[in-house]
Design an enzyme around this catalytic site. Structure first.
Site, PDB file in Angstrom:
ATOM      1  CB  VAL A 137       9.162   8.512   2.926  1.00  0.00           C
ATOM      2  CG1 VAL A 137       8.559   7.946   2.023  1.00  0.00           C
ATOM      3  CG2 VAL A 137       8.633   9.604   3.750  1.00  0.00           C
ATOM      4  N   GLY A 189       0.754  -1.212  -0.006  1.00  0.00           N
ATOM      5  CA  GLY A 189       0.132  -0.120   0.046  1.00  0.00           C
ATOM      6  C   GLY A 189       0.770   1.282   0.229  1.00  0.00           C
ATOM      7  CD  GLU A 204       9.255   1.139  10.324  1.00  0.00           C
ATOM      8  OE1 GLU A 204      10.206   1.183  11.084  1.00  0.00           O
ATOM      9  OE2 GLU A 204       8.588   0.078  10.292  1.00  0.00           O
ATOM     10  NE  ARG A 223      15.944  -4.646   1.357  1.00  0.00           N
ATOM     11  CZ  ARG A 223      15.665  -5.025   0.287  1.00  0.00           C
ATOM     12  NH1 ARG A 223      14.435  -5.197  -0.197  1.00  0.00           N
ATOM     13  NH2 ARG A 223      16.793  -5.278  -0.756  1.00  0.00           N
TER      14      ARG A 223
END
Lengths: 759, 158
Positions: free
Chosen positions: A706, A469, A708, A511
C-alpha cells in the site's frame, strides 16, 4: 485456506506505531542529531555555471585558514566515477549550476563556509542547454561525448502486433501531455556523517531507504567490499522513492573523512536541497490509443521524453525504461509500443518524484481514457470496467494476478461517491473524476530475518528493512507476534545497522510488507517449531496439536494445561542438552523464467473518485473530497494503511495541482517550502477509505503493498478538474494559470474541439 | 566574540557562551543537546523547529539565542509530566498522526500553544494554527484529528 481476520489475535487490528513514544517526545534520533567525537563539518563548492570549462582551481588560501582540516578537489579522487558519465568531483567541465567541484572540512560550520568562500575557481563559460527541445536541435552542443544526439538513454519495446491492432481499431486518439519538474521536499534535508578514518572501513549515517544499495554502491565506487561499508539507518525524515542510493555529498563526506582522519558531517542547506534533489524532471508523453466502438482497448503506442538533466543516474534511472508496464497493468489490450528517450540538458540531474513518475504516466493514460469514453459516448466508469483485469488474469506484459480487487474497488468507490447521481449532472465548474491503478509489491526479490526469543519470552526481531514512517517496523512486529502467539509490545525491532542486520534489499518498490514480512513469518515459524518441540515433550502431545496464544502454549482444546512461553524457554535453555530459541527466515521469490522486472508476485489495485470545485475567475481548484477504495490483500495494520492512503492522496494532489520547480537557465527560482507550493492544512480534502481485502496467496497473511498504489490512483483529481472545466488540462501541475488557460482554450475552441460537447 | 547568556529551558537554567548570530535552534541542539526541535529549512517555512517561548509558538530557526534571555522556553522534551505523556503526545500516538516523525515535535509544540490559549478550537482554528507546519507523510489528516481528540480529552479531564 487463510483464516478470517477476526480469528487473528494481533493482526488486522489498529496498532499505533511502536516508535510513537520516541517520535512524540523528541527522543528519536535523526542523522543531524548526532555529533560524534572529533566530528568535522563539510561544505561543498559548487559550480555557478550551467556549463563551463574549469581553467584553474586555487585552494591555497582555504588550506591555510585555521580550523580547516581537509580540502579536496578532483586530484583527490582521480578517475572515480559515481555514474557512467559523472566524476565524483568535476575534473575539467561543469554541467549544471550546483555541480560539485571541491569540498572542505573544518572544525565548525562557520569555518567551513569561510574556507569554501576562499577557494577560487576560474571557469570559461560554454553554451548550455535547458530544454529537451533545444538539446534535440541539430547542431546543439554535445553535453557528453559519445552521446552525440544528447540522448542519455534510448529504449524501445514492442509486444503484440501493434500495427495490426491499430488497423482493426474503430477509433484512434492521440494526446500529448507535459509534466514540469517537481521535488519530493523531504522534511529532513539531505545530511550525512561519514567516518572513513579507519583504512578500508567506512561507517556512514544517513537517511535512506536501502542500506544494502548504499553499501553496494559506495563500496563499489570507493573500491572497498560492501561489507566494509557499515550503514547506520536511524530514522529517515521522508524518502518517497528518492533515497534509495547514495548521492554526491555522501561520497564527498567519505573522502573528506579519509583525508582528515575524522568523521565529517555534511548537511544540505535549503538552496542545496533543490540542487541535489534529483526529483522529477520535465517530461512529456505522446500517447496513441486504439479502441473499438464498445470501448475495448486494442493498442497503445506511447513515446516518453524525459529531461534527465546533466547526468544519467544509471543506478535508479533504468526504471524509466520499464514504465511501459503500467499501460496494460490494469487494462487489457492486444499490443503495446513504447519508446523512451532520456535527454541530457544542463538542468540539475533528475530522477523521479514520489511514485517513481508512475503517477505522471497514469495521468496521461487515464486522461486519454476519459476523453475516449466521452468521444464514444461512454461513462468513464463503464470504459474502465469494460477493460479491467481480474483475478487469475495474465496481462499483455505477462503480469499475473493471483489476487485482484480492481473491479470491486471501482464499484465501491463509485457507489460511495454517488458517481451516477453526480457525473454529468453537476453545476458548471464543479467536477467529478475517477482514476484507477495498480502497484507491484516489490519485484522478484528477497529478504531475510532473524528472531531471538529471550528467557523472559521477549522477542528480538533482527531485520534490515528501514522504517521511514510508513510503519514497517510495527507491521513486522505484528507479523512476529501473530505467528508466535505473543503481543506486539513483546517484540523489539533490531534494525538500522548493517553489521547486525540480516540481508534485505530495502524499503522501496513497495516490497517491505510483502518480502520482509514473509521472511519474518518464516523466521518466527522456525522459532515456533523449536518451541513446539520442547513444549510437546513437556505436555506429552504432538507438536502439531499445540496452540500458541497469549504468551502461552497449550494442547488444542485444553487451555487449562497451558505453559507460559517463559517456562518453556527458560527450563529448556537451562537444562543439560537444552537449546536456545533462535529462528531464521529467508523469503525468496519462487523461480520463474521471466526477467525480474516483467512481473511480480502480487499487485495492489485501487480506484479513487475525486470531487473538485474550480473558481473560474482565479483558476483556483479546491479539492473537496476523495473517495478511496484500495485492495491491499489484507490490512495487517489498518491504521497504517489509512496513513499511507492519506499521505499519498496528499502527495498526488500536490503533484497534480501545485508543485512545480520553476526553472530559469538551470536554476530553481522557488527553492523553499513556501515558494514551491505544497499543499498545507487548509487544502486537506475529506478522505473516505474503503480497504478491500482479497487475501493474496503469496502475501504474508494475504497482505500486499500500500506504499504507492494509492498515489497512482490520484489522477482522479486531474480528471475531476477537466470535468469541471469541460476541457482537458494537459500540462501539469494544474496551477491556476493553466486552469484559466484551459478555460480560455475552451472558449476559443467553440465546439470544434470534440471534447467540448462531451462534457 | 562569544557572549555568555542564561537560558531558561524546560524549567532549568543553562549558562552558555554563544556567538551573537547563533539561532535558538542551534543552541538548543548543539549546546544544550535538546535535539527534539529540528533544524530543517532555516527560513521559517517548515515549522520543524517550533518551540514555545512565554506561551507563544515560535520558530527557533528565526530567533537569535541572545534574544531569549529572560524568557521561558519550552521544548518537546519539556512537556512530558511526572504522570507521563502530554495529552497531545498520547493523542498523536493513538490516532496514527506520527509517520516519519521529523516534523512531529514541531507540530505538537504548535498545537500545545494553541490548546493552552484556546482549549476548544474548531477545525478551522486547528488548521490555521498548523498551517505553518510542513508535513509530507500524513497529509495532515490524522494530525488535525489528533489535536481535536487531545483537546476533547483535556476538556473531559477538567
Amino acid at each position: 485456506m487463510p483464516i478470517k481476520a477476526k480469528e487473528y489475535g494481533v493482526i488486522g487490528k489498529r496498532q499505533p506505531k511502536k516508535d510513537g513514544l520516541l517520535k512524540t517526545t523528541g527522543r528519536s534520533q535523526f542523522t543531524d542529531d548526532i555529533i560524534l567525537p572529533g566530528m568535522l563539518y563539510g561544505k561543498i563548492i559548487r559550480s555557478p555555471l550551467a556549463r563551463g570549462k574549469i581553467i584553474k582551481i586555487d585552494t591555497k588560501r582555504a588550506e591555510r585558514l585555521a580550523g580547516v582540516k581537509a580540502v579536496i578537489t578532483q586530484k583527490d579522487c582521480p578517475g572515480i566515477m559515481t555514474d557512467l558519465d559523472r566524476q565524483l568531483l568535476c575534473n575539467d567541465t561543469v554541467n549544471f549550476v550546483g555541480d560539485e567541484v571541491a569540498a572542505v572540512a573544518a572544525i565548525d560550520d562557520d569555518t567551513a563556509a569561510e574556507a569554501a568562500a576562499l577557494i577560487k575557481i576560474e571557469y570559461k563559460p560554454l553554451e548550455a542547454l535547458f530544454s529537451i527541445e533545444k538539446a534535440n536541435d541539430k547542431g546543439a552542443p554535445v553535453i557528453h561525448s559519445g552521446h552525440e544526439n544528447n540522448y542519455a538513454d534510448e529504449f524501445d519495446y514492442e509486444i503484440g502486433n501493434v500495427d495490426e491492432a491499430f488497423s482493426v481499431s474503430e477509433y484512434v486518439r492521440v494526446g500529448e501531455y507535459a509534466f514540469n519538474p517537481n521535488h519530493n521536499c523531504y522534511a529532513e534535508h539531505h545530511v550525512v556523517i561519514a567516518d572513513y578514518s579507519i583504512p578500508g572501513k567506512l561507517s556512514i549515517w544517513m537517511p535512506n531507504q536501502s542500506p544494502l544499495f548504499i553499501q553496494k554502491s559506495m563500496g563499489g565506487i570507493l573500491g572497498i567490499s560492501e561489507g566494509n561499508v557499515r550503514v547506520f539507518n536511524l530514522n529517515t525524515g521522508g524518502a518517497f522513492s528518492g533515497r534509495i542510493g547514495p548521492r554526491k555529498h555522501d561520497f564527498i563526506a567519505a573522502l573528506l573523512s579519509k583525508k582528515s582522519l575524522r568523521p565529517v558531517k555534511i548537511r544540505c542547506t535549503a538552496d542545496e536541497e533543490f540542487i541535489v534533489y534529483s526529483g522529477g524532471g520535465y517530461s512529456r508523453y505522446i500517447i496513441k490509443t486504439g479502441v473499438m466502438k464498445d470501448g475495448t482497448i486494442k493498442a497503445t503506442d506511447a513515446t516518453y521524453l524525459f529531461d534527465c538533466g546533466a547526468y544519467w543516474i544509471s543506478g535508479v534511472n533504468f526504471l524509466h525504461r520499464l514504465k511501459y508496464h503500467l499501460f496494460p497493468q490494469i487494462y487489457h489490450m492486444n499490443a503495446l509500443r513504447w519508446k523512451e528517450r532520456a535527454i541530457y540538458t544542463n538542468n540539475p540531474p533528475n530522477m523521479y518524484p514520489h511514485g517513481a513518475g508512475f503517477l505522471q504516466l497514469k495521468l496521461a493514460q487515464e486522461t486519454e481514457l476519459d476523453l475516449i469514453a466521452q468521444d464514444l459516448g461512454m461513462d468513464p466508469v463503464e470504459i474502465r470496467l469494460k477493460n479491467a483485469v481480474s483475478k487469475g488474469d495474465t496481462n499483455l506484459t505477462r503480469a499475473h494476478y493471483a489476487s485482484c480487487g480492481l473491479k470491486e474497488c471501482i464499484q465501491k468507490t463509485t457507489k460511495i461517491s454517488l458517481w451516477k447521481k453526480k457525473y454529468g449532472k453537476l453545476p458548471p465548474y464543479k467536477g467529478i473524476g475517477i482514476g484507477c491503478g495498480a502497484m507491484n509489491s516489490g519485484g522478484y526479490d528477497r529478504s531475510a530475518a532473524l528472531v531471538k526469543i529471550g528467557e523472559d519470552g521477549r522477542c528480538s526481531l533482527f531485520i534490515g528493512l528501514p522504517d521511514m514512517g510508513q510503519g514497517s517496523h510495527t507491521t513486522m512486529a505484528m507479523i512476529a507476534a501473530e505467528t508466535l502467539g505473543i503481543a506486539t509490545e513483546d517484540v523489539d525491532i533490531v534494525a538500522g545497522d548493517t553489521d547486525a542486520a540480516p540481508f534485505d534489499i530495502g524499503a522501496f518498490a513497495q516490497r517491505g510488507t510483502f518480502f520482509t514480512g514473509n521472511a519474518v513469518k518464516v523466521a518466527c515459524l522456525d522459532a515456533k517449531k523449536q518451541l513446539a518441540a520442547v513444549a510437546s515433550k513437556k505436555l506429552g502431545v504432538k507438536p502439531s496439536m499445540l496452540i500458541f496464544r497469549d504468551r502461552k502454549i497449550f494442547p488444542k482444546g485444553k487451555p487449562g494445561k497451558a505453559l507460559t512461553l517463559k517456562d518453556v524457554i527458560s527450563s529448556d535453555m537451562n537444562s543439560m542438552g537444552g537449546s536456545c530459541i533462535m529462528g531464521r527466515g529467508f523469503y525468496n521469490s519462487p523461480a520463474k523464467t521471466m526477467e525480474p522486472w516483467e512481473s511480480t508476485l502480487a499487485y495492489s489495485f485501487g480506484a479513487q473518485v475525486a470531487e473538485v470545485e474550480v473558481d473560474q475567475e482565479t483558476g483556483i481548484v479546491t479539492l473537496i473530497r476523495v473517495t478511496v477504495a484500495h485492495d491491499v490483500g489484507f490490512a495487517i495494520n489498518p491504521m497504517a494503511v489509512e496513513g499511507q492512503i492519506d499521505g499519498q492522496v496528499f502527495s498526488g494532489m500536490g503533484q497534480i495541482m501545485t508543485e512545480e520547480c520553476i526553472m530559469e537557465r538551470g536554476v530553481v527560482l522557488n527553492p523553499s517550502f513556501l515558494d514551491y507550493r505544497l499543499p498545507r492544512t487548509f487544502e486537506v480534502p475529506e478522505i473516505d477509505y474503503s480497504i478491500v481485502e482479497t487475501i493474496d496467496p503469496y502475501g504474508p497473511f494475504g497482505a500486499k503493498e500500500v506504499g504507492e498504489g494509492p498515489l497512482v490512483c490520484t489522477m482522479a483529481i486531474a480528471n475531476a478538474v477537466s470535468n469541471a472545466i469541460g476541457y482537458p488540462v494537459k500540462e501539469y501541475p494544474i496551477t491556476p494559470e493553466r486552469v484559466l488557460q484551459a478555460i480560455q482554450n475552451k472558449k476559443k475552441a467553440k465546439g470544434n474541439e470534440p471534447l467540448d460537447r462531451l462534457f | 566574540m562569544k557572549k555568555m547568556i542564561v537560558l531558561n529551558v524546560n524549567g532549568e537554567t543553562h549558562e552558555v557562551a554563544v556567538n551573537p548570530w547563533k539561532t535558538l535552534v542551534d543552541v538548543l541542539r548543539n549546546d544544550l543537546r535538546l535535539t527534539g526541535a529540528k533544524r530543517a529549512c532555516e527560513m521559517g517555512t517548515c515549522g520543524a523547529c517550533t518551540v514555545i517561548m512565554d506561551g507563544q509558538a515560535i520558530l527557533s530557526c528565526l530567533t537569535l539565542a541572545v534574544e531569549c534571555e529572560g524568557h521561558l522556553i519550552t521544548t518537546i522534551e519539556g512537556i512530558e509530566g511526572p504522570d507521563g505523556l502530554h495529552s497531545l503526545q498520547k493523542s498523536f500516538i493513538e490516532n496514527g498522526a506520527v509517520q516519519c516523525g521529523f516534523c512531529t515535535p514541531g507540530i505538537i509544540m504548535t498545537a500545545k500553544a494553541l490548546l493552552d490559549e484556546n482549549p476548544n478550537p474548531d477545525d478551522i482554528e486547528i488548521k490555521d494554527a498548523l498551517s505553518g507546519n510542513y508535513c509530507r507523510c500524513t497529509g495532515h489528516i490524522k494530525t488535525i484529528e489528533a489535536v481535536r481528540m487531545a483537546a476533547q480529552t483535556d476538556r473531559e479531564g477538567d
